[in-house]
Design a protein around this motif. Structure first.
Motif, PDB file in Angstrom:
ATOM      1  N   PHE A 347      44.088  -7.103   2.515  1.00 16.20           N
ATOM      2  CA  PHE A 347      42.715  -7.303   2.971  1.00 16.20           C
ATOM      3  C   PHE A 347      41.921  -6.018   2.736  1.00 16.20           C
ATOM      4  N   THR A 348      40.611  -6.146   2.712  1.00 18.50           N
ATOM      5  CA  THR A 348      39.744  -4.990   2.520  1.00 18.50           C
ATOM      6  C   THR A 348      39.656  -4.167   3.798  1.00 18.50           C
ATOM      7  N   GLY A 393      34.717  -2.549   0.765  1.00 13.80           N
ATOM      8  CA  GLY A 393      35.386  -3.559  -0.040  1.00 13.80           C
ATOM      9  C   GLY A 393      36.698  -3.110  -0.643  1.00 13.80           C
ATOM     10  N   GLU A 394      37.079  -1.846  -0.443  1.00 16.62           N
ATOM     11  CA  GLU A 394      38.349  -1.355  -0.992  1.00 16.62           C
ATOM     12  C   GLU A 394      39.516  -1.925  -0.195  1.00 16.62           C
ATOM     13  N   LEU A 395      40.616  -2.247  -0.889  1.00 13.06           N
ATOM     14  CA  LEU A 395      41.806  -2.716  -0.191  1.00 13.06           C
ATOM     15  C   LEU A 395      42.343  -1.607   0.707  1.00 13.06           C
ATOM     16  N   GLN A 404      44.398   4.954   6.757  1.00 16.69           N
ATOM     17  CA  GLN A 404      44.783   3.646   7.281  1.00 16.69           C
ATOM     18  C   GLN A 404      44.836   3.689   8.812  1.00 16.69           C
ATOM     19  N   GLN A 405      45.372   4.792   9.352  1.00 18.56           N
ATOM     20  CA  GLN A 405      45.430   4.918  10.803  1.00 18.56           C
ATOM     21  C   GLN A 405      44.028   4.969  11.402  1.00 18.56           C
ATOM     22  N   LYS A 406      43.108   5.620  10.709  1.00 14.66           N
ATOM     23  CA  LYS A 406      41.731   5.672  11.196  1.00 14.66           C
ATOM     24  C   LYS A 406      41.115   4.280  11.245  1.00 14.66           C
ATOM     25  N   VAL A 407      41.477   3.406  10.301  1.00  9.60           N
ATOM     26  CA  VAL A 407      40.981   2.031  10.329  1.00  9.60           C
ATOM     27  C   VAL A 407      41.452   1.329  11.598  1.00  9.60           C
TER      28      VAL A 407
END
Length: 505
Positions: A347-348, A393-395, A404-407
């Protein structure tokens, strides 16, 4: 091996991940690469290992230019790499994993005994104790990393790249790894040690290169202070201590009573555990990993069903509720394993940021997701949490581990909560992000949220907690104040209850 990098650059369209990098690694040296998440560290290593082709620049080994079109070329040149995210096949044995891609074959058949002996030989040479017949899925994380190191060393390796090697290790496992690195360099090997953990870099490195936004910004020394190294990484001074006013706890926000969870073989992973978290306080859960922390977090979320006991949020029993119902009721959850439990890799970034609220207004109208509203939320989260990405929009799988952890952090902090379970919230993130996450956790507490902090970093537990509960063998063996001596907490973590009842309850 002497490795030299001259003007190495990697562009992805208009985005420069690495920009004109110069670097020298001398034989028998530990050369540390420091940098924030998204600074270009992993991209640089992937070029050195043949996973990515440079856009421009040169790689030289012992003065001779080389070009790698695949990892096989790098391995043949004497370079091994242990990736941040392990690349092991769980149901395979240690020996089978080590020989993948370089199988021992005799008369057209796999020579399993030859593979076993190869593992034992490398293990003994470098002080890496391993059982070649053990299944990798049954091994603790620290031992899995040994398998990766033995795999990297099973050829004629002269330079070993370790990409964020301590991100998932406990303190004892970190100490073991640093000792192993010392053994490797004593044997003449060169090591590139990529990390953002300043204490470890200062302890092991002979020289340090600091990257920021794809550029070399400093050549530092292990004698530099942690504050100096942090400032070089982030580009500003970083507060390495957590500033927080005294807590003002209110009513019980999360209560766990007599919780028991049995494992597959009937072993009690949680054994009648009792714990309460009040609104407006941070309760730190200290303990050696593997003592029930994972099962506790998942039981609170609702992804595993307790065999007995109960869980209440704000006085309401939620034991039989599914995870979505608990989230709607005000539960926030930061999982310890973002790759498995926190993100959908295909997913984005935007889609991951709304995974637990895309059905709710204003992101959805009559069951239809409003793409404009999702984009607006994502743009704000990316800016607020400094997520280094090429866009919403980036995967998410294309981001560095720390981003990724910040997401995950941004998603959980972007909606109202009454209870927050934060399991290893700063695992794999840099000092600037750690400072930011710590501030946000304190702000959560001060806004009235009850926070359960689960961390393998005792420093983090001591810095953030208003109260510390120590878990051992699935039970809370004591509760102590954050100014309790480390020795006392260490004894509790080992399962030794102090004789003085004033130090535990």
């Amino acid at each position: 091996m002497r490795l030299e990098v001259r003007g190495l650059t990697k562009a992805f369209g208009d985005f420069l991940a690495d920009d004109d990098i110069d670097l020298i690694v001398e034989p028998g040296q530990v050369h540390a690469i420091l940098g924030e998440n998204g600074a270009g560290k992993s991209t640089l290593m992937n070029m050195l290992y043949g996973i990515l082709a440079p856009t421009s620049g040169q790689i030289l080994i012992d003065g001779n230019p080389v070009r790698f079109s695949s990892p096989s070329d790098a391995i043949a040149a004497g370079i091994g790499m242990v990736h941040q995210h392990f690349k092991l096949v769980g149901p395979f044995s240690v020996a089978d994993n080590v020989q993948l891609g370089r199988e021992h074959v005799t008369r057209g058949r796999l020579d399993r005994e030859g593979a076993r002996q190869a593992v034992l030989s490398v293990s003994q040479r470098y002080g890496l104790a391993l059982d070649p017949d053990a299944l990798c899925e049954d091994l603790p994380v620290g031992v899995q990393q040994r398998v990766e190191i033995v795999k990297a060393l099973s050829g004629e390796t002269d330079l070993l790249i370790l990409d964020e090697p301590t991100a998932v290790l406990t303190p004892p496992e970190v100490a073991e790894l640093l000792e192993i690195i010392g053994n490797l360099t004593d044997a003449g090997m060169s090591v590139i040690f990529i990390s953002h953990k300043l204490k470890e870099v200062k302890a092991i490195a002979d020289s340090i290169t600091v990257l920021r936004r794809g550029k070399v910004v400093a050549e530092a020394s292990p004698s530099d202070t942690e504050a100096e190294l942090a400032a070089a990484m982030v580009g500003r001074s970083v507060v390495l201590t957590v500033e927080r006013p005294p807590a003002d706890p209110g009513a019980v926000a999360l209560e766990i009573k007599d919780l028991t969870v049995l494992g597959e073989r009937g072993t009690a992973m949680l054994d009648g555990l009792n714990l309460a978290v009040r609104s407006g306080e941070i309760v730190g859960l200290a303990g050696v990993e593997g003592n029930g922390q994972t099962e506790l977090a998942r039981a609170v979320l609702g992804t595993i069903t307790p065999d007995s006991g109960s869980i209440e949020m704000g006085g309401t029993p939620v034991t039989g509720w599914n995870p979505y119902r608990r989230i709607v009721a005000g539960l926030g959850y930061i999982p310890e394993d973002r790759g498995r439990d926190g993100l959908a890799g295909d997913f984005t970034v935007a889609e991951n940021l709304v995974l637990n609220q895309y059905r709710d207004a204003p992101l959805s109208n009559r069951g239809v997701v409003d793409a404009t509203a999702v984009r607006a939320l994502a743009d704000k989260a990316i800016a607020d949490f400094d997520i280094r990405t090429r866009g919403p929009g980036e995967l998410v799988s294309a981001l560095s581990g720390g981003n990724q952890q910040k997401v995950v952090i941004a998603r959980e902090f972007s909606r109202p909560r009454s209870v927050l379970v934060a399991a290893q919230p700063t695992r794999g993130v840099d000092v600037g992000a750690i400072e930011f996450i710590h501030r946000r956790l304190v702000a959560e507490r001060d806004s009235g949220t009850g926070v359960l902090l689960i961390s393998a970093e005792l420093d983090e537990i001591l810095a953030l907690s208003d109260r510390i509960a120590v878990i051992h063998n699935g039970q809370i063996v004591g509760e102590v104040a954050p100014d309790t001596p480390r020795e006392v907490i260490g004894q509790l973590m080992a399962g030794h209850r102090p004789a003085d009842p004033a130090t535990a309850s």
